[in-house]
Design a protein around this motif. Structure first.
Motif, PDB file in Angstrom:
ATOM      1  N   UNK A   1       0.845  -1.197   0.000  1.00 16.47           N
ATOM      2  CA  UNK A   1       0.000   0.000   0.000  1.00 16.47           C
ATOM      3  C   UNK A   1       0.876   1.242   0.000  1.00 16.47           C
ATOM      4  N   UNK A   2       0.342   2.323  -0.513  1.00 14.04           N
ATOM      5  CA  UNK A   2       1.102   3.567  -0.569  1.00 14.04           C
ATOM      6  C   UNK A   2       1.281   4.153   0.823  1.00 14.04           C
ATOM      7  N   UNK A   3       2.181   5.123   0.910  1.00 14.33           N
ATOM      8  CA  UNK A   3       2.391   5.842   2.165  1.00 14.33           C
ATOM      9  C   UNK A   3       1.084   6.431   2.663  1.00 14.33           C
ATOM     10  N   UNK A   4       0.369   7.091   1.767  1.00 15.68           N
ATOM     11  CA  UNK A   4      -0.876   7.734   2.185  1.00 15.68           C
ATOM     12  C   UNK A   4      -1.934   6.714   2.587  1.00 15.68           C
ATOM     13  N   UNK A   5      -1.984   5.585   1.905  1.00 16.43           N
ATOM     14  CA  UNK A   5      -2.931   4.540   2.301  1.00 16.43           C
ATOM     15  C   UNK A   5      -2.593   4.009   3.695  1.00 16.43           C
ATOM     16  N   UNK A   6      -1.296   3.827   3.987  1.00 16.38           N
ATOM     17  CA  UNK A   6      -0.894   3.378   5.312  1.00 16.38           C
ATOM     18  C   UNK A   6      -1.379   4.341   6.389  1.00 16.38           C
ATOM     19  N   UNK A   7      -1.328   5.626   6.086  1.00 16.40           N
ATOM     20  CA  UNK A   7      -1.757   6.628   7.063  1.00 16.40           C
ATOM     21  C   UNK A   7      -3.272   6.657   7.222  1.00 16.40           C
ATOM     22  N   UNK A   8      -3.976   6.685   6.103  1.00  8.87           N
ATOM     23  CA  UNK A   8      -5.438   6.827   6.187  1.00  8.87           C
ATOM     24  C   UNK A   8      -6.107   5.565   6.713  1.00  8.87           C
ATOM     25  N   UNK A   9      -5.478   4.400   6.512  1.00  7.06           N
ATOM     26  CA  UNK A   9      -6.025   3.167   7.073  1.00  7.06           C
ATOM     27  C   UNK A   9      -6.102   3.217   8.601  1.00  7.06           C
ATOM     28  N   UNK A  10      -5.222   3.990   9.213  1.00 11.41           N
ATOM     29  CA  UNK A  10      -5.162   4.062  10.677  1.00 11.41           C
ATOM     30  C   UNK A  10      -5.972   5.213  11.249  1.00 11.41           C
ATOM     31  N   UNK A  11      -6.614   5.980  10.404  1.00 15.02           N
ATOM     32  CA  UNK A  11      -7.305   7.189  10.872  1.00 15.02           C
ATOM     33  C   UNK A  11      -8.512   6.826  11.741  1.00 15.02           C
ATOM     34  N   UNK A  12      -8.565   7.394  12.934  1.00 19.68           N
ATOM     35  CA  UNK A  12      -9.724   7.229  13.810  1.00 19.68           C
ATOM     36  C   UNK A  12      -9.712   8.328  14.861  1.00 19.68           C
ATOM     37  N   UNK A  13     -10.858   8.549  15.439  1.00 23.13           N
ATOM     38  CA  UNK A  13     -10.940   9.496  16.545  1.00 23.13           C
ATOM     39  C   UNK A  13     -10.290   8.887  17.778  1.00 23.13           C
ATOM     40  N   UNK A  14      -9.719   9.726  18.591  1.00 19.95           N
ATOM     41  CA  UNK A  14      -9.100   9.256  19.812  1.00 19.95           C
ATOM     42  C   UNK A  14     -10.085   9.243  20.970  1.00 19.95           C
ATOM     43  N   UNK A  15      -9.521   9.136  22.178  1.00 20.98           N
ATOM     44  CA  UNK A  15     -10.357   9.169  23.373  1.00 20.98           C
ATOM     45  C   UNK A  15     -11.132  10.476  23.415  1.00 20.98           C
ATOM     46  N   UNK A  16     -12.367  10.421  23.862  1.00 24.91           N
ATOM     47  CA  UNK A  16     -13.255  11.579  23.921  1.00 24.91           C
ATOM     48  C   UNK A  16     -13.470  12.203  22.537  1.00 24.91           C
ATOM     49  N   UNK A  17     -13.371  11.335  21.497  1.00 23.15           N
ATOM     50  CA  UNK A  17     -13.648  11.731  20.114  1.00 23.15           C
ATOM     51  C   UNK A  17     -12.718  12.836  19.600  1.00 23.15           C
TER      52      UNK A  17
END
Length: 238
Positions: free
Chosen positions: A96-112
């Protein structure tokens, strides 16, 4: 002034099969601190990091993140509670591309919370910008290290575990990683850093804990370790 506790661990033990590796680890990391977990190869550094992150089975009398119990819960729930983990072997998604590696992990943290965005990661690691479409498996070791730190930040953690971030990297790349770690600390990220490279840690950390044979044998500020030749000779010299 004493920092508020971000991570508090007491009595942490872990086994690999029938072999006990950790013998009652006690660690306290204050909010905004960068604590270096130092020790020789095989001392138990990586096992400690994996146990805290819930990657391997362990037991503890206490394991709190921001005052909330994370002892014995699954690793995905520990991540949702605000803990980001960067393993020593990097583990990028090579096809996967660099950007795909980053966006695959995207999520809100604690307390959104969504403090870390794709753009902010690129701002923190500008060397990744021209590489955004390159396959992660084609990156150098240093580039992969920046990518996996950035990927962990995309999950908006309140605390970051970095396992051997300087291992196997050229000195010039180690210097770049050090600059980024200090910038993260300055931005308020709490960091627990496992390393063999004492000089690297003295440059980036605020506090240290020395581990030997699965036990914490010393804990102090960086300045305290810098001035303690006995501890450096007994536990950290090669």
């Amino acid at each position: 002034m004493t920092a508020l506790r971000c991570l508090s661990v007491a009595g942490l033990t872990a086994f690999y099969g029938a072999s006990q590796v950790l013998f009652g680890i006690d660690l306290n990391v204050g909010e905004g601190q960068c604590m270096a977990l130092l020790g020789r190869n095989g001392a138990g550094k990586s096992t400690t990091m994996k146990a805290i992150a819930g990657i391997i089975p362990s037991t503890a009398t206490k394991m709190d993140l921001h005052g909330k119990n994370i002892n014995g819960i699954p690793s995905y729930r520990i991540a949702r509670a605000g803990l980001g983990f960067v393993p020593e072997d990097r583990q990028v998604f090579p096809e996967h591309s660099v950007e795909d590696n980053l966006t695959l992990a995207e999520k809100a943290g604690a307390q959104n919370r969504r403090d870390w965005t794709l753009q902010r990661v690129y701002d923190a690691f500008p060397l990744l910008v021209p590489l955004r479409t390159r396959l992660a498996g084609q990156l150098s070791g240093g580039e992969q290290q920046m990518l996996v730190i950035g990927r962990a930040l995309m999950g908006n953690p309140t605390m970051l575990l970095l396992d051997e971030p300087s291992e196997g990297l050229a000195p010039v790349i180690v210097q770049q990683i050090a600059v980024q770690i200090k910038a993260l600390r300055k931005a308020g990220t709490t960091i627990l850093l496992a390393e063999q490279n004492m000089h690297f840690c003295l440059n980036v950390a605020t506090h240290v804990a020395v581990i030997d044979k699965g036990k914490i044998v010393y804990a102090d500020s960086v300045e305290g370790l810098r001035n303690n030749d006995d501890i450096k000779r007994r536990y950290l010299s090669v």
